[in-house]
Design an enzyme around this catalytic site. Sequence first.
Site, PDB file in Angstrom:
ATOM      1  N   TRP A  13       0.818  -1.234   0.000  1.00  0.00           N
ATOM      2  CA  TRP A  13       0.000   0.000   0.000  1.00  0.00           C
ATOM      3  C   TRP A  13       0.841   1.269   0.000  1.00  0.00           C
ATOM      4  O   TRP A  13       0.317   2.360  -0.168  1.00  0.00           O
ATOM      5  CB  TRP A  13      -0.923   0.016   1.232  1.00  0.00           C
ATOM      6  CG  TRP A  13      -1.967  -1.042   1.253  1.00  0.00           C
ATOM      7  CD1 TRP A  13      -2.230  -1.967   0.263  1.00  0.00           C
ATOM      8  CD2 TRP A  13      -2.921  -1.301   2.286  1.00  0.00           C
ATOM      9  NE1 TRP A  13      -3.277  -2.772   0.645  1.00  0.00           N
ATOM     10  CE2 TRP A  13      -3.713  -2.384   1.869  1.00  0.00           C
ATOM     11  CE3 TRP A  13      -3.173  -0.719   3.529  1.00  0.00           C
ATOM     12  CZ2 TRP A  13      -4.747  -2.897   2.669  1.00  0.00           C
ATOM     13  CZ3 TRP A  13      -4.188  -1.225   4.326  1.00  0.00           C
ATOM     14  CH2 TRP A  13      -4.970  -2.307   3.890  1.00  0.00           C
ATOM     15  N   LYS A  14       2.134   1.137   0.234  1.00  0.00           N
ATOM     16  CA  LYS A  14       3.010   2.306   0.338  1.00  0.00           C
ATOM     17  C   LYS A  14       2.406   3.288   1.367  1.00  0.00           C
ATOM     18  O   LYS A  14       1.843   2.834   2.362  1.00  0.00           O
ATOM     19  CB  LYS A  14       3.238   2.929  -1.045  1.00  0.00           C
ATOM     20  CG  LYS A  14       3.713   1.861  -2.051  1.00  0.00           C
ATOM     21  CD  LYS A  14       4.203   2.401  -3.353  1.00  0.00           C
ATOM     22  CE  LYS A  14       4.644   1.244  -4.250  1.00  0.00           C
ATOM     23  NZ  LYS A  14       5.209   1.688  -5.519  1.00  0.00           N
ATOM     24  N   GLU A 105      12.042   2.476  -3.876  1.00  0.00           N
ATOM     25  CA  GLU A 105      11.713   3.801  -3.324  1.00  0.00           C
ATOM     26  C   GLU A 105      12.545   4.073  -2.077  1.00  0.00           C
ATOM     27  O   GLU A 105      12.939   5.213  -1.810  1.00  0.00           O
ATOM     28  CB  GLU A 105      10.205   3.899  -3.041  1.00  0.00           C
ATOM     29  CG  GLU A 105       9.416   4.026  -4.343  1.00  0.00           C
ATOM     30  CD  GLU A 105       8.005   3.484  -4.305  1.00  0.00           C
ATOM     31  OE1 GLU A 105       7.481   3.219  -3.205  1.00  0.00           O
ATOM     32  OE2 GLU A 105       7.419   3.322  -5.389  1.00  0.00           O
ATOM     33  N   GLU A 175      11.517  -5.744  -9.398  1.00  0.00           N
ATOM     34  CA  GLU A 175      10.724  -4.553  -9.695  1.00  0.00           C
ATOM     35  C   GLU A 175      11.569  -3.589 -10.537  1.00  0.00           C
ATOM     36  O   GLU A 175      12.347  -2.801  -9.978  1.00  0.00           O
ATOM     37  CB  GLU A 175      10.307  -3.857  -8.396  1.00  0.00           C
ATOM     38  CG  GLU A 175       9.386  -4.692  -7.546  1.00  0.00           C
ATOM     39  CD  GLU A 175       8.440  -3.820  -6.730  1.00  0.00           C
ATOM     40  OE1 GLU A 175       7.238  -4.070  -6.792  1.00  0.00           O
ATOM     41  OE2 GLU A 175       8.913  -2.880  -6.065  1.00  0.00           O
ATOM     42  N   SER A 221       3.492  -1.694 -11.987  1.00  0.00           N
ATOM     43  CA  SER A 221       2.285  -1.400 -12.772  1.00  0.00           C
ATOM     44  C   SER A 221       1.448  -2.638 -13.105  1.00  0.00           C
ATOM     45  O   SER A 221       0.836  -2.711 -14.176  1.00  0.00           O
ATOM     46  CB  SER A 221       2.655  -0.648 -14.062  1.00  0.00           C
ATOM     47  OG  SER A 221       3.197   0.622 -13.737  1.00  0.00           O
ATOM     48  N   GLY A 242       1.487  -2.406  -6.287  1.00  0.00           N
ATOM     49  CA  GLY A 242       1.357  -1.128  -5.600  1.00  0.00           C
ATOM     50  C   GLY A 242      -0.027  -0.539  -5.817  1.00  0.00           C
ATOM     51  O   GLY A 242      -1.004  -0.908  -5.169  1.00  0.00           O
ATOM     52  N   GLY A 243      -0.114   0.386  -6.765  1.00  0.00           N
ATOM     53  CA  GLY A 243      -1.350   1.148  -6.988  1.00  0.00           C
ATOM     54  C   GLY A 243      -2.603   0.291  -7.106  1.00  0.00           C
ATOM     55  O   GLY A 243      -3.638   0.617  -6.510  1.00  0.00           O
TER      56      GLY A 243
HETATM   57  P1  13P Z   1       2.906  -0.055  -8.809  1.00  0.00           P
HETATM   58  O1  13P Z   1       2.139  -1.351  -8.891  1.00  0.00           O
HETATM   59  O2  13P Z   1       2.081   1.087  -8.316  1.00  0.00           O
HETATM   60  O3  13P Z   1       3.650   0.217 -10.073  1.00  0.00           O
HETATM   61  O4  13P Z   1       4.007  -0.285  -7.666  1.00  0.00           O
HETATM   62  C1  13P Z   1       4.809  -1.403  -7.731  1.00  0.00           C
HETATM   63  C2  13P Z   1       5.569  -1.490  -6.473  1.00  0.00           C
HETATM   64  O5  13P Z   1       6.473  -0.710  -6.240  1.00  0.00           O
HETATM   65  C3  13P Z   1       5.177  -2.514  -5.506  1.00  0.00           C
HETATM   66  O6  13P Z   1       6.092  -2.613  -4.470  1.00  0.00           O
END
Ligand code: 13P
Length: 258
Positions: A13-14, A105, A175, A221, A242-243
């Site tokens: 979920w960041k 990140e 990733e 993504s 992520g998103g």
């Molecule tokens: P997204 O799926 O938003 O591109 O993020 C990928 C991610 O960094 C999962 O850790």
Amino acid sequence: MSGSRELLISGNWKMNLTHFEAIQYVQELAALLRAGPLRAGRALSLHPPFTALRSVQTALESDSVPVALGAQNCHESEKGAFTGEVSAEMLSKLNVSYVIVGHSERRQYFAESDQLVRAKADAVLRREMTPIICVGESLEERESGEALPKVSCQLEAAIGGRSAAVVGGLVIAYEPIWAIGSGRTATVEDAEEMAAHIRTEVERLAGEEAASFVRVQYGGSVTPESAGDLLVCKDVDGLLVGGASLKAESLYEIARAR
Ligand code: 13P
């Protein structure tokens, strides 16, 4: 290689969702899983921010929801004067099973080095949790043909010198940085090429058995539309999302793809 590895679909979920939103999310996910369980050999983990871990733990456990709890990071030390940090022990006491370490990140915005990522993986392993170790190249590295050596270096730093038993229990998440949050998923061929490369490197570093057990996720993504083709790749054993994990229904669709 063994085709019997469990597929792990993880929602990172960041820095999103309050603990109130998290509880609602788990209730929605639980209802979806009750109505249509995942097929055998597939598992889910949720990685909320620290502030929602306790709420998500309680919501999962009180309803026996078949979803593992994960965290996004931890500090490498056991305890001490590290204002604002969270230890592996604190996570293990919340029944956290998986801890993401070395997310790009964190490498990029918090200057986490390969050495620090290894120390964080050590801390997670000491508390008998499973690190999800993230690796991946930048766009410049990919375009200059440096993707495979870059990932080899990151892997060597994170897993070199570890026992086969430990390495076989790890999750490695590939990733590619250029695919994260960009809407640009790696092609199935790129994902499979790197997942196979990671397995070959694991074999070089820790032996054939470790390579047959280690799980390799793809992240970047991922959507419900792209998940199915990625999940059938021979060397891809799951997805780090992520998103598209921020809505319970979307993560559920990803976990059900194909
Ligand atoms: P997204 O799926 O938003 O591109 O993020 C990928 C991610 O960094 C999962 O850790």
